[in-house]
Design a protein around this motif. Sequence first.
Motif, PDB file in Angstrom:
ATOM      1  N   GLU A 373       1.166   3.940  -3.122  1.00  0.00           N
ATOM      2  CA  GLU A 373       0.707   5.354  -2.676  1.00  0.00           C
ATOM      3  C   GLU A 373       0.986   5.121  -1.079  1.00  0.00           C
ATOM      4  OE1 GLU A 373      -1.760   8.537  -4.733  1.00  0.00           O
ATOM      5  OE2 GLU A 373      -2.480   6.415  -5.250  1.00  0.00           O
ATOM      6  N   ILE A 374       0.324   4.227  -0.733  1.00  0.00           N
ATOM      7  CA  ILE A 374       0.136   3.892   0.994  1.00  0.00           C
ATOM      8  C   ILE A 374       1.725   3.284   1.364  1.00  0.00           C
ATOM      9  CG2 ILE A 374      -0.855   2.461   2.660  1.00  0.00           C
ATOM     10  CD1 ILE A 374      -3.625   2.334   1.132  1.00  0.00           C
ATOM     11  N   GLN A 375       2.203   2.494   0.671  1.00  0.00           N
ATOM     12  CA  GLN A 375       3.441   2.017   0.925  1.00  0.00           C
ATOM     13  C   GLN A 375       4.417   3.193   1.103  1.00  0.00           C
ATOM     14  OE1 GLN A 375       4.330  -1.613   1.375  1.00  0.00           O
ATOM     15  NE2 GLN A 375       5.963  -0.272   2.768  1.00  0.00           N
ATOM     16  N   ILE A 391     -13.086  -1.609   8.269  1.00  0.00           N
ATOM     17  CA  ILE A 391     -12.475  -3.079   8.559  1.00  0.00           C
ATOM     18  C   ILE A 391     -12.220  -3.702   7.247  1.00  0.00           C
ATOM     19  CG2 ILE A 391     -14.509  -4.428   8.941  1.00  0.00           C
ATOM     20  CD1 ILE A 391     -12.716  -5.795  10.986  1.00  0.00           C
ATOM     21  N   TYR A 392     -13.130  -3.283   6.185  1.00  0.00           N
ATOM     22  CA  TYR A 392     -12.912  -3.937   5.004  1.00  0.00           C
ATOM     23  C   TYR A 392     -11.741  -3.213   4.317  1.00  0.00           C
ATOM     24  CZ  TYR A 392     -17.695  -5.619   5.778  1.00  0.00           C
ATOM     25  OH  TYR A 392     -18.568  -6.333   6.117  1.00  0.00           O
ATOM     26  N   MET A 393     -11.450  -1.933   4.547  1.00  0.00           N
ATOM     27  CA  MET A 393     -10.520  -1.041   3.755  1.00  0.00           C
ATOM     28  C   MET A 393      -9.138  -1.561   4.467  1.00  0.00           C
ATOM     29  SD  MET A 393      -9.220   2.893   4.230  1.00  0.00           S
ATOM     30  CE  MET A 393      -8.590   2.718   5.954  1.00  0.00           C
ATOM     31  N   LEU A 394      -9.048  -1.898   5.674  1.00  0.00           N
ATOM     32  CA  LEU A 394      -7.943  -2.562   6.374  1.00  0.00           C
ATOM     33  C   LEU A 394      -7.562  -3.934   5.975  1.00  0.00           C
ATOM     34  CD1 LEU A 394      -8.605  -1.710  10.183  1.00  0.00           C
ATOM     35  CD2 LEU A 394      -7.446  -0.054   8.481  1.00  0.00           C
ATOM     36  N   ASN A 400      -2.196  -6.293   1.120  1.00  0.00           N
ATOM     37  CA  ASN A 400      -1.288  -5.848   0.073  1.00  0.00           C
ATOM     38  C   ASN A 400      -0.115  -5.350   0.263  1.00  0.00           C
ATOM     39  OD1 ASN A 400      -2.883  -6.389  -2.807  1.00  0.00           O
ATOM     40  ND2 ASN A 400      -4.576  -5.796  -1.545  1.00  0.00           N
ATOM     41  N   ILE A 401      -0.173  -4.842   1.648  1.00  0.00           N
ATOM     42  CA  ILE A 401       1.127  -4.256   2.047  1.00  0.00           C
ATOM     43  C   ILE A 401       1.627  -4.914   3.633  1.00  0.00           C
ATOM     44  CG2 ILE A 401       1.769  -2.042   3.173  1.00  0.00           C
ATOM     45  CD1 ILE A 401       0.232  -0.632   1.199  1.00  0.00           C
TER      46      ILE A 401
END
Length: 404
Positions: A373-375, A391-394, A400-401
Motif C-alpha cells: 500500500e505504501i509503495q 523513527i522506528y516506523m521509518l 522494505n521499500i
Amino acid sequence: MKNATEILTSHEKFHINLGLERISKILALLNNPQDNYKVIHVAGTNGKGSTCKIINEILIEHFKENKKIGLFTSPHIFSYQERIKINNQEISKETFDKLTNEIDELAKKNNIQLSEFELITAVAFEYFNKNKIDYLILEVGLGGLFDATNVVKNSTSIITTIDFDHTERLGNSTEEIAIQKAGIIKENSNVIVSKDNLGFEAINKIIKQKKAKLIDPPKVEIIFDEQNYAIVNNQKYIFNLLGSHQAQNLALALGAINSLELNINENTIKNALKKVNWKFRLEYNKEKNILIDAGHNPSGIKTLANFLNENFKNVKKSYIFGCLKNKDYKKMLDILNPKENELYFFEFNYPNALKYEELDKKYNAKKITSYDEIQNIIETDKNLKIFCGSIYMLGKIFDNISIN
C-alpha cells in the motif's frame, strides 16, 4: 553464540526504572572502559543527533586518520550497529554479537538486570576502549541525570533544545526537564548551551553549582538559495543539513569544537560541513517527491511543520504517519494540520506502537497496514509525500521499500 539483536530485544525497553546503579556495576566489572577517552556528551529534547554528527565530521576531517573518533547515537533506523561507529565505520556484526553475548552473560552471572539501552551502552563503551579511541561523541538516550550514558566522569557537555517529551519520566515543566538534561554537567567542565534555551535559567544554576564554564555558541544562520548554506561569522559554508533549526545545532557543535582548543582551521570546517549527513532528518527526494523526517514528538514535528511552511507552503501534501503510544500524537497531528491534506496512518509492527483503533477519528486517517500500500502511494500519489511520526516506523518502511 546468540544474535545480538535477539539478546537486546529480549531486554526490558520501555518500563525499567532509570538509574545508574546497574550500568555502573557492569562497567566496574569491565574495569570502567568509559574513563579512557575524552567525551563530548550531548543531551536535549531534539537536535542531539544532528549536533553529534556535525562534531563527529569536524573531528574526523581535522585529525584525518591520526586519531580515532567514536560516535554513539540512538535510536537506530535499520540495525543496532548503526549506533556504534569509529571514524564513521559501524561496529562489525561479528564484533557486536561477540561483545553483546559476553557482557550479557557477565551481567547474568552477577545478577545485574540490564535494560536494552544499558546493555548496548556497555557494549559501546567496551568496544571504544578496546579500539583505543581518542574522542567519544556521546548522545544521551533519555533525559540525562539518570541516563545510562551519564557514568562518564570528565566530559564537555552540550544541552540542545528543551521541550516536552517523556514527561512521565522527566517532569511536566521546562524547569524539571532542564534539570534532568543538565544532570550530565560535570564539575569544572565546559558547557555549551544557548541563552535562548527554554530551560536556560535552570541549566545555568547547575552550571554555577558545578563551577563549570558556560560557553555561548556563535551566531549561525541557515539560508536556502538553490543550495543550503550556513552563515557563521560572516563566512558562508555549504551545509548538508536542511532546515533553519539546524542553525542552533551547528552553533552548539561549533561552540563545543572551539572549547576543545584544537586550532581547527576554516577549511576543515568548510569540508566537514559539506559531508555531514544524518539519515531521515528532513531528507528530501525531489525525483520521488518524498520528504522523510524522524520528528517523533511535538517539538520535532513543529520543526518539520516550520520547514514545510518555509519551503512547501502552497504544496498539497500527503502524510504517512505512525507513532508510539507514549507520544502525544494529537498534538503532533494538530501541528501538521492534516485536515487540509491527506493523512495515512501506518499501523506498523513494533512494541508499544499506536494502533489505528486508538487514533482519534476526527483526523479522518486512512489506515494502511502493508508495504504494498505504501509503495502504491509513493508511485501514484501526486502530492508531496511526507513520512514522519516515528523513527522506528521509518526503519520498518524503508527496510522494505526502495525509493531509489
